[in-house]
Design a protein around this motif. Sequence first.
Motif, PDB file in Angstrom:
ATOM      1  N   PHE A 106       0.830  -1.209   0.000  1.00  0.00           N
ATOM      2  CA  PHE A 106       0.000   0.000   0.000  1.00  0.00           C
ATOM      3  C   PHE A 106       0.865   1.259   0.000  1.00  0.00           C
ATOM      4  O   PHE A 106       0.620   2.195  -0.765  1.00  0.00           O
ATOM      5  CB  PHE A 106      -0.936   0.002   1.211  1.00  0.00           C
ATOM      6  N   PHE A 107       1.877   1.302   0.863  1.00  0.00           N
ATOM      7  CA  PHE A 107       2.719   2.489   0.925  1.00  0.00           C
ATOM      8  C   PHE A 107       3.545   2.669  -0.347  1.00  0.00           C
ATOM      9  O   PHE A 107       3.754   3.808  -0.791  1.00  0.00           O
ATOM     10  CB  PHE A 107       3.628   2.462   2.152  1.00  0.00           C
ATOM     11  N   ILE A 108       4.011   1.600  -0.949  1.00  0.00           N
ATOM     12  CA  ILE A 108       4.731   1.717  -2.226  1.00  0.00           C
ATOM     13  C   ILE A 108       3.804   2.289  -3.288  1.00  0.00           C
ATOM     14  O   ILE A 108       4.176   3.201  -4.040  1.00  0.00           O
ATOM     15  CB  ILE A 108       5.317   0.356  -2.653  1.00  0.00           C
ATOM     16  N   PHE A 109       2.579   1.792  -3.367  1.00  0.00           N
ATOM     17  CA  PHE A 109       1.593   2.300  -4.325  1.00  0.00           C
ATOM     18  C   PHE A 109       1.304   3.770  -4.054  1.00  0.00           C
ATOM     19  O   PHE A 109       1.292   4.592  -4.975  1.00  0.00           O
ATOM     20  CB  PHE A 109       0.306   1.473  -4.227  1.00  0.00           C
ATOM     21  N   PHE A 110       1.102   4.131  -2.786  1.00  0.00           N
ATOM     22  CA  PHE A 110       0.788   5.507  -2.404  1.00  0.00           C
ATOM     23  C   PHE A 110       1.930   6.456  -2.734  1.00  0.00           C
ATOM     24  O   PHE A 110       1.712   7.545  -3.282  1.00  0.00           O
ATOM     25  CB  PHE A 110       0.462   5.548  -0.899  1.00  0.00           C
TER      26      PHE A 110
ATOM     27  N   LYS B 158       2.200   6.984  -6.520  1.00  0.00           N
ATOM     28  CA  LYS B 158       1.149   7.897  -7.012  1.00  0.00           C
ATOM     29  C   LYS B 158       1.413   9.332  -6.567  1.00  0.00           C
ATOM     30  O   LYS B 158       1.151  10.264  -7.298  1.00  0.00           O
ATOM     31  CB  LYS B 158      -0.224   7.459  -6.472  1.00  0.00           C
ATOM     32  N   LEU B 159       1.960   9.500  -5.377  1.00  0.00           N
ATOM     33  CA  LEU B 159       2.206  10.831  -4.833  1.00  0.00           C
ATOM     34  C   LEU B 159       3.310  11.547  -5.597  1.00  0.00           C
ATOM     35  O   LEU B 159       3.213  12.742  -5.862  1.00  0.00           O
ATOM     36  CB  LEU B 159       2.576  10.726  -3.353  1.00  0.00           C
TER      37      LEU B 159
END
Length: 62
Positions: free
Chosen positions: A50-54, A57-58
Amino acid sequence: MKVKKFFLEIYDEFFYCMTWPKWIDLQMSTLIVSFFSMFLSIFLYGVDVFFIFFIKKLFSVK
């Protein structure tokens, strides 16, 4: 003489005073620890994904 007495007391404590868990208790404890270890590893993997994806995207440039 103190050293010999020391080791004799260790021997007595180890074999006559300690209470060891029953076999079924050891099995249940092992199952519980194994289950929660697998659960925690899967949970932490999900948080990491989740944090890698976030973060991707950020900081992605459009």
